[in-house]
Design an enzyme around this catalytic site. Structure first.
Site: not given
Ligand code: C5P
Length: 346
Positions: A10, A147, A104-105, A101, A109-111
């Site tokens: 995202k 997230d 961050g951002g 990759p 990890g949340s996905a």
């Protein structure tokens, strides 16, 4: 039989940071947009007397929870909670094939956690166990991280609360997206603290009810209103600043009202390269090749540019390459496509 799902990334189209809540998190208003770039998450479940969860990955940086002391991996956390909720015990193997990759951002990890939940549901179904209800999935997702829930919706998603309160928005047209991947990382918790310090410093001498200082809650309201009006039909209420471009493209409407990511204000001064990358993503001597919008995603360090044409995206890649910055090419992924592409045929 193992179930493999795509775990899409995202970006954030604007992000306003509000006040700190009692639980220490910050209220925020953002629009998440899912991207076609993804990892692959495979879940294998076998009914057993007790639950055992193991994680494997092609990337050593993915936490494996090897010693079982703490559950650092968001995917295993989500799966353990889901099993407990349905009252099942099983041996679970989660394989995460990292294609994104570690940056961050992008919410990777949340996905992965949301993808593991979706794959687990399919596995349980195969064993005659009723899948989680939508509300239960959302509940588990928000317990795992702010997230995570957005990935149970996909497409353009309004994020409120600490980001976990999610609402589907009308999808934006598909756009070409170039994500710049600077090698410096950003510590999210510190970036929030820096924002707080900057905000109180800047507003120390202003009364809280003045027009120029509506307080951090006012900022949230402002951006929520902008988002709401960008996604609805033009109207003449006079309350919203937006006009006729809305009917054309909500993103163009958002950009014209000046959506921004508050994190840029604290992250850019500390990393001057990021501002340079944003300008590189945004600008071009050829007007048709300029980005529709370029910004930091979340607290970074990923930055992205959105382009109407492939040529414009290609030109942006060239500019980044000349700057010596790594990049990733993808496109925005509307909700229907998000779910259509989710399951990988076995
Ligand atoms: O979501 P993530 O795990 O990246 O958040 C890292 C830290 O950022 C949290 O532990 C919290 O300190 C801070 N945070 C916050 N408000 C949010 C999200 C995160 O203060 N809405």
């Amino acid at each position: 039989m193992p179930t493999t799902v795509r775990s899409f990334a995202k970006i954030n189209l604007g992000l306003a940071i509000g006040p700190t809540r009692e639980d220490g998190f910050h209220s925020l208003t953002t629009v998440y947009q899912t991207l076609a770039a993804h990892d692959l998450v495979t879940v294998t479940a076998k009914a057993e007397m007790t639950t055992r969860i193991s994680i494997t990955s092609n990337d050593a940086r993915v936490p494996s929870d090897e010693n079982g002391m703490t559950e650092a991996n968001t995917a295993s956390k989500a799966v353990r909670k889901a099993l407990a909720l349905v009252g099942a015990t099983a041996e679970i193997v989660i394989h995460i094939e990292k294609r994104l990759p570690v940056q961050g951002g992008m919410g990777a990890g949340s996905a992965n956690a949301a993808a593991a939940l979706i794959a687990l549901d399919k596995e349980l179904e195969g064993q005659g166990i009723a899948p989680l209800r939508g509300a239960e999935r959302l509940q588990i997702a928000e317990e795992v991280g702010s997230d995570v829930p957005l990935f149970l919706i996909g497409g353009a998603v309004l994020g409120l609360g600490r980001g976990e309160e999610v609402y589907p928005l009308a999808d934006l047209p598909v756009l070409h997206c170039v994500v710049a991947l600077p090698q410096v990382g950003v510590a999210t918790a510190q970036a929030f603290r820096d924002w707080d310090a900057r905000w109180s410093e800047r507003h120390a001498d202003k009364p809280a009810n003045s027009l120029t200082h509506s307080g951090p809650s006012g900022r949230l309201r402002e951006l929520s209103r902008t988002f709401a009006s960008a996604f609805c039909e033009p109207h003449s209420s006079g309350v919203f600043a937006l006009g006729q471009d809305l009917a054309l493209n909500p993103l163009v409407a958002l950009v014209r009202t000046g959506i921004e990511n508050d994190f840029e204000e604290v992250v850019f001064p500390q990393n001057p390269l990021f501002g340079e990358i944003k300008r590189t993503l945004a600008g071009s001597d050829v007007p048709e090749q300029a980005a529709l919008y370029a910004a930091l995603s979340g607290s970074g360090s990923a930055l992205f540019g959105l382009y109407a044409t492939e040529e414009a995206a290609f030109a942006a890649e060239g500019r980044l390459t000349r700057m010596g910055v790594n990049w990733l090419r993808t496109e925005t992924l509307p909700r229907e496509e998000y779910w259509r592409r989710m399951l990988v045929a076995s």
